[in-house]
Design a protein around this motif. Structure first.
Motif, PDB file in Angstrom:
ATOM      1  N   ASP A 157       0.819  -1.222   0.000  1.00 34.21           N
ATOM      2  CA  ASP A 157       0.000   0.000   0.000  1.00 34.21           C
ATOM      3  C   ASP A 157       0.849   1.267   0.000  1.00 34.21           C
ATOM      4  OD1 ASP A 157      -2.310  -1.499  -0.100  1.00 34.21           O
ATOM      5  OD2 ASP A 157      -2.731  -1.335   2.059  1.00 34.21           O
ATOM      6  N   GLU A 158       1.927   1.277   0.767  1.00 37.53           N
ATOM      7  CA  GLU A 158       2.802   2.451   0.813  1.00 37.53           C
ATOM      8  C   GLU A 158       3.453   2.693  -0.551  1.00 37.53           C
ATOM      9  OE1 GLU A 158       6.495   4.168   3.512  1.00 37.53           O
ATOM     10  OE2 GLU A 158       6.343   1.999   3.205  1.00 37.53           O
ATOM     11  N   GLU A 159       3.873   1.635  -1.203  1.00 33.59           N
ATOM     12  CA  GLU A 159       4.506   1.757  -2.522  1.00 33.59           C
ATOM     13  C   GLU A 159       3.497   2.205  -3.576  1.00 33.59           C
ATOM     14  OE1 GLU A 159       7.982  -1.607  -1.841  1.00 33.59           O
ATOM     15  OE2 GLU A 159       5.966  -2.240  -2.450  1.00 33.59           O
ATOM     16  N   LYS A 160       2.283   1.678  -3.501  1.00 32.43           N
ATOM     17  CA  LYS A 160       1.229   2.120  -4.421  1.00 32.43           C
ATOM     18  C   LYS A 160       0.940   3.604  -4.222  1.00 32.43           C
ATOM     19  CE  LYS A 160      -1.174  -2.295  -4.722  1.00 32.43           C
ATOM     20  NZ  LYS A 160      -2.356  -3.059  -4.292  1.00 32.43           N
ATOM     21  N   ALA A 161       0.919   4.040  -2.973  1.00 32.39           N
ATOM     22  CA  ALA A 161       0.653   5.452  -2.680  1.00 32.39           C
ATOM     23  C   ALA A 161       1.751   6.342  -3.265  1.00 32.39           C
ATOM     24  CB  ALA A 161       0.529   5.669  -1.172  1.00 32.39           C
ATOM     25  N   ALA A 162       3.001   5.918  -3.171  1.00 32.65           N
ATOM     26  CA  ALA A 162       4.110   6.700  -3.733  1.00 32.65           C
ATOM     27  C   ALA A 162       3.967   6.806  -5.249  1.00 32.65           C
ATOM     28  CB  ALA A 162       5.453   6.064  -3.362  1.00 32.65           C
ATOM     29  N   TRP A 163       3.678   5.684  -5.896  1.00 32.05           N
ATOM     30  CA  TRP A 163       3.499   5.693  -7.351  1.00 32.05           C
ATOM     31  C   TRP A 163       2.303   6.548  -7.747  1.00 32.05           C
ATOM     32  CZ3 TRP A 163       6.261   4.972 -11.455  1.00 32.05           C
ATOM     33  CH2 TRP A 163       7.440   4.240 -11.347  1.00 32.05           C
ATOM     34  N   ASN A 164       1.231   6.473  -6.993  1.00 25.22           N
ATOM     35  CA  ASN A 164       0.058   7.292  -7.315  1.00 25.22           C
ATOM     36  C   ASN A 164       0.343   8.778  -7.172  1.00 25.22           C
ATOM     37  OD1 ASN A 164      -2.276   5.844  -8.351  1.00 25.22           O
ATOM     38  ND2 ASN A 164      -2.050   4.614  -6.496  1.00 25.22           N
ATOM     39  N   LYS A 165       1.196   9.162  -6.222  1.00 20.40           N
ATOM     40  CA  LYS A 165       1.601  10.566  -6.104  1.00 20.40           C
ATOM     41  C   LYS A 165       2.353  11.002  -7.366  1.00 20.40           C
ATOM     42  CE  LYS A 165       2.245  10.995  -1.083  1.00 20.40           C
ATOM     43  NZ  LYS A 165       3.288  11.268  -0.063  1.00 20.40           N
ATOM     44  N   LEU A 166       3.298  10.172  -7.808  1.00 21.69           N
ATOM     45  CA  LEU A 166       4.043  10.510  -9.018  1.00 21.69           C
ATOM     46  C   LEU A 166       3.106  10.578 -10.220  1.00 21.69           C
ATOM     47  CD1 LEU A 166       6.659  11.141 -10.521  1.00 21.69           C
ATOM     48  CD2 LEU A 166       6.985   8.662 -10.805  1.00 21.69           C
ATOM     49  N   LEU A 167       2.199   9.633 -10.328  1.00 27.36           N
ATOM     50  CA  LEU A 167       1.266   9.638 -11.453  1.00 27.36           C
ATOM     51  C   LEU A 167       0.296  10.814 -11.381  1.00 27.36           C
ATOM     52  CD1 LEU A 167       0.656   5.800 -11.808  1.00 27.36           C
ATOM     53  CD2 LEU A 167       2.069   7.275 -13.267  1.00 27.36           C
ATOM     54  N   ASP A 168      -0.042  11.275 -10.178  1.00 29.49           N
ATOM     55  CA  ASP A 168      -0.844  12.498 -10.052  1.00 29.49           C
ATOM     56  C   ASP A 168      -0.098  13.684 -10.668  1.00 29.49           C
ATOM     57  OD1 ASP A 168      -3.033  11.316  -8.814  1.00 29.49           O
ATOM     58  OD2 ASP A 168      -2.447  11.934  -6.783  1.00 29.49           O
ATOM     59  N   ILE A 169       1.185  13.787 -10.367  1.00 31.03           N
ATOM     60  CA  ILE A 169       2.001  14.862 -10.942  1.00 31.03           C
ATOM     61  C   ILE A 169       2.051  14.711 -12.460  1.00 31.03           C
ATOM     62  CG2 ILE A 169       4.337  15.816 -11.101  1.00 31.03           C
ATOM     63  CD1 ILE A 169       4.661  14.836  -8.091  1.00 31.03           C
ATOM     64  N   PHE A 170       2.362  13.501 -12.914  1.00 35.43           N
ATOM     65  CA  PHE A 170       2.501  13.238 -14.341  1.00 35.43           C
ATOM     66  C   PHE A 170       1.224  13.618 -15.093  1.00 35.43           C
ATOM     67  CE2 PHE A 170       2.682  10.805 -18.211  1.00 35.43           C
ATOM     68  CZ  PHE A 170       4.026  10.802 -18.552  1.00 35.43           C
ATOM     69  N   PHE A 171       0.093  13.118 -14.623  1.00 35.38           N
ATOM     70  CA  PHE A 171      -1.147  13.347 -15.357  1.00 35.38           C
ATOM     71  C   PHE A 171      -1.738  14.725 -15.097  1.00 35.38           C
ATOM     72  CE2 PHE A 171      -0.564   8.805 -15.845  1.00 35.38           C
ATOM     73  CZ  PHE A 171      -0.703   8.715 -17.227  1.00 35.38           C
ATOM     74  N   HIS A 172      -1.352  15.385 -14.020  1.00 35.70           N
ATOM     75  CA  HIS A 172      -1.718  16.794 -13.840  1.00 35.70           C
ATOM     76  C   HIS A 172      -1.125  17.605 -14.991  1.00 35.70           C
ATOM     77  CE1 HIS A 172      -2.489  20.635 -11.778  1.00 35.70           C
ATOM     78  NE2 HIS A 172      -1.351  20.991 -12.336  1.00 35.70           N
ATOM     79  N   VAL A 173       0.146  17.397 -15.253  1.00 39.59           N
ATOM     80  CA  VAL A 173       0.824  18.132 -16.332  1.00 39.59           C
ATOM     81  C   VAL A 173       0.210  17.776 -17.684  1.00 39.59           C
ATOM     82  CG1 VAL A 173       3.034  18.505 -17.508  1.00 39.59           C
ATOM     83  CG2 VAL A 173       2.967  18.349 -15.002  1.00 39.59           C
TER      84      VAL A 173
END
Length: 186
Positions: A157-173
């Motif tokens: 779960d912690e690793e998924k959360a980290a990846w989801n944060k990065l993907l939030d940044i990626f797809f925000h842009v």
């Protein structure tokens, strides 16, 4: 040969993918040092055999969301199974994978509020905006990335959360570029 990604038959889809609504733009979140360490460590698994990993991610995307295949002129009206091992298919898959590799590689070197990383992503976003790629298709890409990474890297779960944060940044842009607001990243 290194680690090769293997597709898991059980996948998840987000409600944005399943609905016809325009997905909302993800909010930018701050990555902690721990998030960066997790992302860099887990990315080593698919990176160990990047060409095969890239092909699997792209193939899974087109298999799961076949309506996207005709958006690629080189792949239009062709059997997906016939494309999988072609040079053209693998080259396109590798270009996608290389963008993510560049972002992951730049995480700890980019101290200026991720300015360089956002610029890399914005180049991709501008291209996709020009090609009129929808936000829904982007959400579909994201869902495949999350599924494949979760399966292959055995993310907790912690690793998924980290990846989801990065993907939030990626797809925000990406979404900002699709909405015509790419200038803020240059």
């Amino acid at each position: 040969m290194g680690n090769i990604l293997h597709k898991n038959s059980s996948t998840t889809t987000t409600s944005a993918v399943e609905s016809n609504e325009q997905p909302p733009t993800p909010q930018i979140v701050v990555l902690t040092e721990n998030d960066v360490e997790i992302i860099k460590r887990t990315w080593k698994i698919p990176s160990a055999n990047s060409h095969d990993s890239a092909a699997l991610i792209f193939y899974t995307f087109l298999e799961k969301f076949p309506h996207n295949q005709n958006k690629f002129p080189s792949f239009k009206d062709k059997q997906l199974s016939d494309l999988k091992n072609t040079v053209e298919f693998r080259a396109h898959a590798s270009r996608i994978f290389n963008v993510f590799s560049s972002v992951v590689d730049g995480l700890e070197r980019d101290s200026e509020m991720m300015k360089g990383i956002k610029k890399i992503i914005a180049e991709v976003g501008k291209f996709h905006a020009k090609k009129k790629v929808s936000k829904k298709s982007q959400v579909e890409v994201r869902s495949v990335l999350v599924d494949v990474l979760s399966d292959v890297c055995k993310l907790n779960d912690e690793e998924k959360a980290a990846w989801n944060k990065l993907l939030d940044i990626f797809f925000h842009v990406i979404f900002e570029c699709i909405d015509g607001r790419s200038e803020q990243f240059f």
